[in-house]
Design a protein around this motif. Structure first.
Motif, PDB file in Angstrom:
ATOM      1  N   GLN A 211       0.841  -1.195   0.000  1.00 58.98           N
ATOM      2  CA  GLN A 211       0.000   0.000   0.000  1.00 58.98           C
ATOM      3  C   GLN A 211       0.869   1.236   0.000  1.00 58.98           C
ATOM      4  N   ASP A 212       0.488   2.173  -0.848  1.00 57.53           N
ATOM      5  CA  ASP A 212       1.206   3.439  -1.003  1.00 57.53           C
ATOM      6  C   ASP A 212       0.490   4.489  -0.154  1.00 57.53           C
ATOM      7  N   HIS A 213       1.131   5.623   0.083  1.00 56.59           N
ATOM      8  CA  HIS A 213       0.503   6.761   0.777  1.00 56.59           C
ATOM      9  C   HIS A 213       0.762   7.979  -0.085  1.00 56.59           C
ATOM     10  N   LYS A 214      -0.229   8.347  -0.896  1.00 54.88           N
ATOM     11  CA  LYS A 214       0.030   9.371  -1.929  1.00 54.88           C
ATOM     12  C   LYS A 214      -0.006  10.799  -1.408  1.00 54.88           C
ATOM     13  N   ARG A 215      -0.827  11.047  -0.371  1.00 57.48           N
ATOM     14  CA  ARG A 215      -0.947  12.430   0.101  1.00 57.48           C
ATOM     15  C   ARG A 215       0.274  12.815   0.931  1.00 57.48           C
ATOM     16  N   THR A 225       1.413  13.353  -3.893  1.00 63.57           N
ATOM     17  CA  THR A 225       2.861  13.284  -4.112  1.00 63.57           C
ATOM     18  C   THR A 225       3.151  12.040  -4.940  1.00 63.57           C
ATOM     19  N   GLY A 226       4.411  11.801  -5.196  1.00 66.67           N
ATOM     20  CA  GLY A 226       4.807  10.555  -5.844  1.00 66.67           C
ATOM     21  C   GLY A 226       4.608   9.348  -4.932  1.00 66.67           C
ATOM     22  N   GLY A 227       4.438   9.591  -3.625  1.00 62.60           N
ATOM     23  CA  GLY A 227       4.293   8.498  -2.661  1.00 62.60           C
ATOM     24  C   GLY A 227       5.168   8.780  -1.449  1.00 62.60           C
ATOM     25  N   LEU A 268       3.795  -5.548 -14.320  1.00 65.14           N
ATOM     26  CA  LEU A 268       2.501  -4.903 -14.482  1.00 65.14           C
ATOM     27  C   LEU A 268       1.964  -4.593 -13.086  1.00 65.14           C
ATOM     28  N   TYR A 269       1.628  -3.325 -12.910  1.00 58.45           N
ATOM     29  CA  TYR A 269       1.227  -2.831 -11.589  1.00 58.45           C
ATOM     30  C   TYR A 269      -0.263  -2.568 -11.614  1.00 58.45           C
ATOM     31  N   PHE A 270      -0.978  -3.181 -10.703  1.00 58.56           N
ATOM     32  CA  PHE A 270      -2.415  -2.967 -10.603  1.00 58.56           C
ATOM     33  C   PHE A 270      -2.680  -2.047  -9.416  1.00 58.56           C
ATOM     34  N   TYR A 284      -3.413   1.174 -14.214  1.00 58.53           N
ATOM     35  CA  TYR A 284      -2.312   0.249 -14.450  1.00 58.53           C
ATOM     36  C   TYR A 284      -1.034   1.066 -14.542  1.00 58.53           C
ATOM     37  N   ASN A 285       0.083   0.504 -14.048  1.00 60.36           N
ATOM     38  CA  ASN A 285       1.385   1.047 -14.379  1.00 60.36           C
ATOM     39  C   ASN A 285       2.167  -0.081 -15.037  1.00 60.36           C
ATOM     40  N   ALA A 286       3.132   0.289 -15.841  1.00 62.18           N
ATOM     41  CA  ALA A 286       3.849  -0.705 -16.634  1.00 62.18           C
ATOM     42  C   ALA A 286       5.240  -0.957 -16.080  1.00 62.18           C
ATOM     43  N   ARG A 287       5.358  -0.910 -14.736  1.00 66.00           N
ATOM     44  CA  ARG A 287       6.685  -0.902 -14.092  1.00 66.00           C
ATOM     45  C   ARG A 287       6.512  -1.135 -12.596  1.00 66.00           C
ATOM     46  N   PHE A 288       7.636  -1.268 -11.891  1.00 64.81           N
ATOM     47  CA  PHE A 288       7.590  -1.302 -10.425  1.00 64.81           C
ATOM     48  C   PHE A 288       7.066   0.037  -9.911  1.00 64.81           C
ATOM     49  N   GLY A 289       6.259   0.022  -8.878  1.00 69.08           N
ATOM     50  CA  GLY A 289       5.821   1.264  -8.241  1.00 69.08           C
ATOM     51  C   GLY A 289       6.923   1.803  -7.339  1.00 69.08           C
ATOM     52  N   ASP A 290       6.855   3.099  -7.113  1.00 69.57           N
ATOM     53  CA  ASP A 290       7.793   3.736  -6.199  1.00 69.57           C
ATOM     54  C   ASP A 290       6.957   4.588  -5.258  1.00 69.57           C
ATOM     55  N   PRO A 291       6.921   4.359  -3.962  1.00 64.79           N
ATOM     56  CA  PRO A 291       7.847   3.556  -3.152  1.00 64.79           C
ATOM     57  C   PRO A 291       7.494   2.071  -2.964  1.00 64.79           C
ATOM     58  N   GLU A 292       6.469   1.548  -3.611  1.00 59.08           N
ATOM     59  CA  GLU A 292       6.115   0.143  -3.350  1.00 59.08           C
ATOM     60  C   GLU A 292       7.301  -0.802  -3.501  1.00 59.08           C
ATOM     61  N   ALA A 293       8.129  -0.574  -4.537  1.00 59.26           N
ATOM     62  CA  ALA A 293       9.276  -1.464  -4.762  1.00 59.26           C
ATOM     63  C   ALA A 293      10.187  -1.508  -3.539  1.00 59.26           C
TER      64      ALA A 293
END
Ligand code: AMP
Ligand code: GLY
Length: 416
Positions: A211-215, A225-227, A268-270, A284-293
């Motif tokens: 789970q990301d935290h975007k705000r 934010t980017g995360g 593939l990022y859902f 969808y993202n076509a890559r690793f998420g940041d900061p999820e990775a």
């Protein structure tokens, strides 16, 4: 073997940190990299979007593999350009990256194949879009079709706000050509979960949830934010939710791509929302998420180079992913002012005192005497623990040892 990783953030640092665990890899270069990456890879000053220069460099250095981590070069066709020169590359082609690079393409694909997502309409004329939002229940969501540095999604509380968003995107073109079309979609509510999956075009292998935290601020306040942090796994992603997501979203997406004749190879990022009406795709993202990775890769037991090879060679069906049972929490330390404008070049202290966490560098530079800030998101501090609570305590007690002028971070990563 010699590898080039393209990109410069915390995600790229995490990828390189993980690749480094493979003794077959003798040398890693990173373009352009950052101050922390420079400790474990040779950083070369080529921008991630300079496709011709990257291809030239890859040819000249004879890399065994080029890993393309960020969205822009993927969408611009870096993997295609490398493949044309016979250079082995990890990541989808430009056609595959449309899943992220064009929201219109992604939404149409989901609709056509019955993949659950928010209801939507597409507009390429400003007047028609303005007329349509008058009929929408509020809040409503306006999205620029193309890549917009993560800022192309605007949640609008009133018709006026929606029209202002349309004016910015379609008339003023604040995101350039990304705004030549818009998606206007139904506003959904529910917890968000990110599921990243390795995909070789025939087989898709989901990784542990995150789970990301975007705000920018605590309790999901402030600008996007980017995360600002991530944790893995997500307690909301129960076995029942997982089963439903795998059946109705993940497998259907792979089938949809196959039926469209699209061979997606890469990660593939859902981006999912668990709504009252079941899990639905936000993006969808076509890559690793940041900061999820930065939260997921430290938990992955499999070798990352082996995984990338299996993706490229279409051997994912032979692989089982294995995970560290522990949880991971990544807290992002950001520059004062981020996600708005922020100063750069401020000295960072306390890094050497961190003992029980991994510090991934996102926006730093190396200077004599140590590291200085060089970006909005500066560092990601990832700690592991028997559960999220323990990992969180550790991540925060380690993060507190680090400081630079104006540093800010969320105190509630992993609390919800
Ligand atoms: P995206 O870049 O598409 O992930 O959107 C950024 C953020 O906007 C998501 O993480 C959600 O929090 C929010 N968002 C996007 N689409 C919707 C929607 N249809 N309903 C509610 N929130 C949304
Ligand atoms: N963390 C969301 C993204 O990488 O786009």
């Amino acid at each position: 073997m010699k590898i080039l990783v393209v990109g410069s953030g915390g995600r790229e640092h995490a990828i390189i940190w993980k690749l480094r665990q493979n003794p077959k890899i003798t040398e890693i270069h990173c373009a352009p990299g950052n101050g922390g990456i420079a400790d474990m890879a040779e950083c070369v000053p080529i921008k991630a979007t300079d496709i011709p220069a990257l291809v030239d460099y890859a040819e000249q250095q004879r890399f065994g593999l080029v890993v393309v981590a960020p969205d822009d070069p993927l969408y611009m066709g870096l993997v295609d350009a490398l493949q044309q020169k016979g250079i082995r590359a990890f990541g989808p082609t430009a056609a595959g990256a449309r899943l992220e690079g064009s929201k219109v393409y992604a939404k149409h694909l989901m609709k056509k194949y019955g993949i659950p997502t928010a209801r939507y309409e597409v507009f390429s004329h400003y007047d028609a879009a303005c007329a349509y939002v008058k009929t929408c229940p509020m809040p409503t969501v306006v999205k620029a079709d193309g890549l917009a540095l993560g800022k192309g999604v605007i949640i609008c509380q009133t018709v006026k706000e929606a029209q202002a968003a349309l004016d910015d995107i379609m008339q003023k073109r604040v995101f350039g050509d990304a705004g030549s079309r818009v998606v206007i979609e139904e506003y959904m509510t529910g917890p968000e979960v990110s599921v990243l999956a390795f995909c070789d075009g025939k087989t898709i292998l989901p990784m542990a949830s995150a789970q990301d935290h975007k705000r920018a601020y605590d309790n999901d306040q402030g600008p996007n934010t980017g995360g600002m942090g991530a944790f893995s796994p997500s307690p909301k992603y129960t076995d029942a939710v997982r089963a439903e997501v795998e059946e109705k979203i993940i497998r259907r997406t792979l089938d949809a791509l196959k039926r469209e004749g699209e061979e997606f190879k890469g990660v593939l990022y859902f981006g999912l929302m668990l709504t009252g009406d079941g899990p639905k795709v936000l993006e969808y993202n076509a890559r690793f998420g940041d900061p999820e990775a930065q939260a997921v890769l430290p938990r992955m037991k499999n070798d990352l180079l082996d995984m990338m090879d299996a993706v490229i060679d279409g051997r994912l069906h032979e692989v089982t992913l294995e995970w560290d049972e522990r949880s991971a929490v990544c807290v992002v330390l950001a520059s004062g002012g981020y996600p708005g404008s922020y100063p750069k070049g401020l000295p960072i202290s306390g890094l050497e005192q961190v003992k029980d966490a991994i510090v991934f560098h996102a926006g730093t530079a190396r200077q004599t005497g140590g590291y200085v800030t060089a970006g909005g998101r500066v560092l990601g501090v990832t700690a592991m623990g028997k559960d999220i609570a323990e990992a969180r305590l550790k991540a925060y007690s380690e993060a507190e040892k680090i400081s630079f002028e104006g540093m800010h971070y969320r105190r509630d990563i992993g609390v919800k």
